[in-house]
Design a protein around this motif. Structure first.
Motif, PDB file in Angstrom:
ATOM      1  N   MET A 195     -19.996  10.697   0.479  1.00  0.00           N
ATOM      2  CA  MET A 195     -19.568  10.185  -0.809  1.00  0.00           C
ATOM      3  C   MET A 195     -18.461   9.158  -0.604  1.00  0.00           C
ATOM      4  O   MET A 195     -17.552   9.370   0.175  1.00  0.00           O
ATOM      5  CB  MET A 195     -19.036  11.321  -1.670  1.00  0.00           C
ATOM      6  N   SER A 196     -18.598   8.072  -1.320  1.00  0.00           N
ATOM      7  CA  SER A 196     -17.559   7.055  -1.247  1.00  0.00           C
ATOM      8  C   SER A 196     -17.417   6.377  -2.601  1.00  0.00           C
ATOM      9  O   SER A 196     -18.278   6.496  -3.470  1.00  0.00           O
ATOM     10  CB  SER A 196     -17.879   6.026  -0.153  1.00  0.00           C
ATOM     11  N   LEU A 197     -16.336   5.677  -2.740  1.00  0.00           N
ATOM     12  CA  LEU A 197     -16.031   4.974  -3.983  1.00  0.00           C
ATOM     13  C   LEU A 197     -16.570   3.554  -3.880  1.00  0.00           C
ATOM     14  O   LEU A 197     -16.153   2.794  -3.004  1.00  0.00           O
ATOM     15  CB  LEU A 197     -14.512   4.968  -4.189  1.00  0.00           C
ATOM     16  N   SER A 198     -17.467   3.197  -4.768  1.00  0.00           N
ATOM     17  CA  SER A 198     -18.058   1.861  -4.728  1.00  0.00           C
ATOM     18  C   SER A 198     -17.169   0.848  -5.442  1.00  0.00           C
ATOM     19  O   SER A 198     -16.352   1.201  -6.304  1.00  0.00           O
ATOM     20  CB  SER A 198     -19.441   1.869  -5.387  1.00  0.00           C
ATOM     21  N   LEU A 199     -17.360  -0.405  -5.076  1.00  0.00           N
ATOM     22  CA  LEU A 199     -16.654  -1.486  -5.754  1.00  0.00           C
ATOM     23  C   LEU A 199     -17.011  -1.499  -7.237  1.00  0.00           C
ATOM     24  O   LEU A 199     -16.130  -1.673  -8.092  1.00  0.00           O
ATOM     25  CB  LEU A 199     -16.995  -2.833  -5.105  1.00  0.00           C
ATOM     26  N   ALA A 200     -18.272  -1.291  -7.557  1.00  0.00           N
ATOM     27  CA  ALA A 200     -18.697  -1.287  -8.965  1.00  0.00           C
ATOM     28  C   ALA A 200     -17.966  -0.210  -9.759  1.00  0.00           C
ATOM     29  O   ALA A 200     -17.492  -0.455 -10.876  1.00  0.00           O
ATOM     30  CB  ALA A 200     -20.212  -1.094  -9.058  1.00  0.00           C
TER      31      ALA A 200
ATOM     32  N   ALA B 113      -0.550  -2.738 -14.816  1.00  0.00           N
ATOM     33  CA  ALA B 113      -1.175  -3.000 -13.524  1.00  0.00           C
ATOM     34  C   ALA B 113      -1.995  -1.760 -13.196  1.00  0.00           C
ATOM     35  O   ALA B 113      -1.541  -0.635 -13.407  1.00  0.00           O
ATOM     36  CB  ALA B 113      -0.133  -3.243 -12.445  1.00  0.00           C
ATOM     37  N   VAL B 114      -3.208  -1.984 -12.710  1.00  0.00           N
ATOM     38  CA  VAL B 114      -4.126  -0.899 -12.361  1.00  0.00           C
ATOM     39  C   VAL B 114      -4.623  -1.150 -10.947  1.00  0.00           C
ATOM     40  O   VAL B 114      -5.047  -2.259 -10.622  1.00  0.00           O
ATOM     41  CB  VAL B 114      -5.342  -0.865 -13.315  1.00  0.00           C
ATOM     42  N   ILE B 115      -4.573  -0.124 -10.116  1.00  0.00           N
ATOM     43  CA  ILE B 115      -5.131  -0.230  -8.765  1.00  0.00           C
ATOM     44  C   ILE B 115      -6.012   0.986  -8.507  1.00  0.00           C
ATOM     45  O   ILE B 115      -5.692   2.095  -8.935  1.00  0.00           O
ATOM     46  CB  ILE B 115      -4.028  -0.359  -7.683  1.00  0.00           C
ATOM     47  N   VAL B 116      -7.116   0.743  -7.836  1.00  0.00           N
ATOM     48  CA  VAL B 116      -8.019   1.812  -7.427  1.00  0.00           C
ATOM     49  C   VAL B 116      -8.091   1.773  -5.904  1.00  0.00           C
ATOM     50  O   VAL B 116      -8.396   0.731  -5.314  1.00  0.00           O
ATOM     51  CB  VAL B 116      -9.424   1.640  -8.047  1.00  0.00           C
ATOM     52  N   LEU B 117      -7.778   2.910  -5.295  1.00  0.00           N
ATOM     53  CA  LEU B 117      -7.791   3.044  -3.832  1.00  0.00           C
ATOM     54  C   LEU B 117      -8.927   3.968  -3.419  1.00  0.00           C
ATOM     55  O   LEU B 117      -9.257   4.916  -4.137  1.00  0.00           O
ATOM     56  CB  LEU B 117      -6.478   3.652  -3.334  1.00  0.00           C
ATOM     57  N   ASP B 118      -9.493   3.725  -2.233  1.00  0.00           N
ATOM     58  CA  ASP B 118     -10.471   4.668  -1.701  1.00  0.00           C
ATOM     59  C   ASP B 118      -9.715   5.838  -1.070  1.00  0.00           C
ATOM     60  O   ASP B 118      -8.476   5.868  -1.059  1.00  0.00           O
ATOM     61  CB  ASP B 118     -11.442   3.987  -0.738  1.00  0.00           C
TER      62      ASP B 118
ATOM     63  N   VAL C 296      -9.500  -1.060  -3.486  1.00  0.00           N
ATOM     64  CA  VAL C 296     -10.881  -1.424  -3.799  1.00  0.00           C
ATOM     65  C   VAL C 296     -10.896  -2.394  -4.977  1.00  0.00           C
ATOM     66  O   VAL C 296     -11.651  -3.345  -4.983  1.00  0.00           O
ATOM     67  CB  VAL C 296     -11.740  -0.178  -4.097  1.00  0.00           C
ATOM     68  N   ALA C 297     -10.046  -2.141  -5.967  1.00  0.00           N
ATOM     69  CA  ALA C 297      -9.948  -3.030  -7.130  1.00  0.00           C
ATOM     70  C   ALA C 297      -8.506  -3.012  -7.631  1.00  0.00           C
ATOM     71  O   ALA C 297      -7.809  -2.000  -7.525  1.00  0.00           O
ATOM     72  CB  ALA C 297     -10.901  -2.585  -8.238  1.00  0.00           C
ATOM     73  N   PHE C 298      -8.095  -4.140  -8.180  1.00  0.00           N
ATOM     74  CA  PHE C 298      -6.744  -4.258  -8.731  1.00  0.00           C
ATOM     75  C   PHE C 298      -6.766  -5.282  -9.854  1.00  0.00           C
ATOM     76  O   PHE C 298      -7.480  -6.278  -9.770  1.00  0.00           O
ATOM     77  CB  PHE C 298      -5.740  -4.701  -7.666  1.00  0.00           C
ATOM     78  N   ALA C 299      -5.985  -5.002 -10.886  1.00  0.00           N
ATOM     79  CA  ALA C 299      -5.799  -5.979 -11.954  1.00  0.00           C
ATOM     80  C   ALA C 299      -4.385  -5.848 -12.486  1.00  0.00           C
ATOM     81  O   ALA C 299      -3.834  -4.747 -12.554  1.00  0.00           O
ATOM     82  CB  ALA C 299      -6.806  -5.756 -13.081  1.00  0.00           C
TER      83      ALA C 299
END
Length: 142
Positions: A1-6, A28-33, A39-42
């Motif tokens: 299982m992994s965290l996808s970019l989508a 500010a929002v960040i998603v880390l694996d 993986v994503a940041f805004a």
């Protein structure tokens, strides 16, 4: 299982949509694996300078300690010396405020989302909305 970019992009987009619906301050929002890699940041227009760093510290803290930052903040109240030591050991890369939420799939930690910009409670609710939009409801994934 992994965290996808989508999935990470869905979490980010939905968290920011929730923030706008709540009329939150710029976030500010960040998603880390699971390994702590972004993986994503805004960062919304108008978010203050350190919001990215705080969001990342929330997500890293959740990953590193194995629990959401709301739980860590509660634990820190009763054991301040230990949690101060943890902060020193990790070079300050941990934040004890709600808004750092683990991402689980079938009970396995696959990452974390960190949000900063409004109150910890609002940040956390936006994180929950992002997870739910990505089909990763935190209430059902533990």
């Amino acid at each position: 299982m992994s965290l996808s970019l989508a999935a990470a992009q869905t979490i980010t987009t939905a968290a920011l949509a929730e923030a706008r619906a709540r009329k939150a301050k710029p976030l500010a929002v960040i998603v880390l694996d699971a390994g702590g890699h972004p993986v994503a940041f805004a960062r919304e227009d108008g978010a203050s300078l350190f919001r990215h760093d705080i969001a990342r510290a929330k997500a890293m803290g959740a990953l590193g300690m194995g629990d959401d930052t709301r739980v860590l903040a509660e634990r820190a109240k009763g054991n301040a010396a230990f949690f101060q030591s943890v902060s020193v050991v990790v070079g300050g890369n941990i934040a004890f405020s709600p808004g750092g939420v683990l991402i689980r799939e079938a009970g396995t930690i696959i990452g974390a989302v960190g949000i900063s910009g409004d109150t910890g409670e609002c940040d956390e609710l936006c994180a929950f909305a992002g997870l739910k939009a990505a089909g990763l409801d935190p209430e059902n994934s533990k």
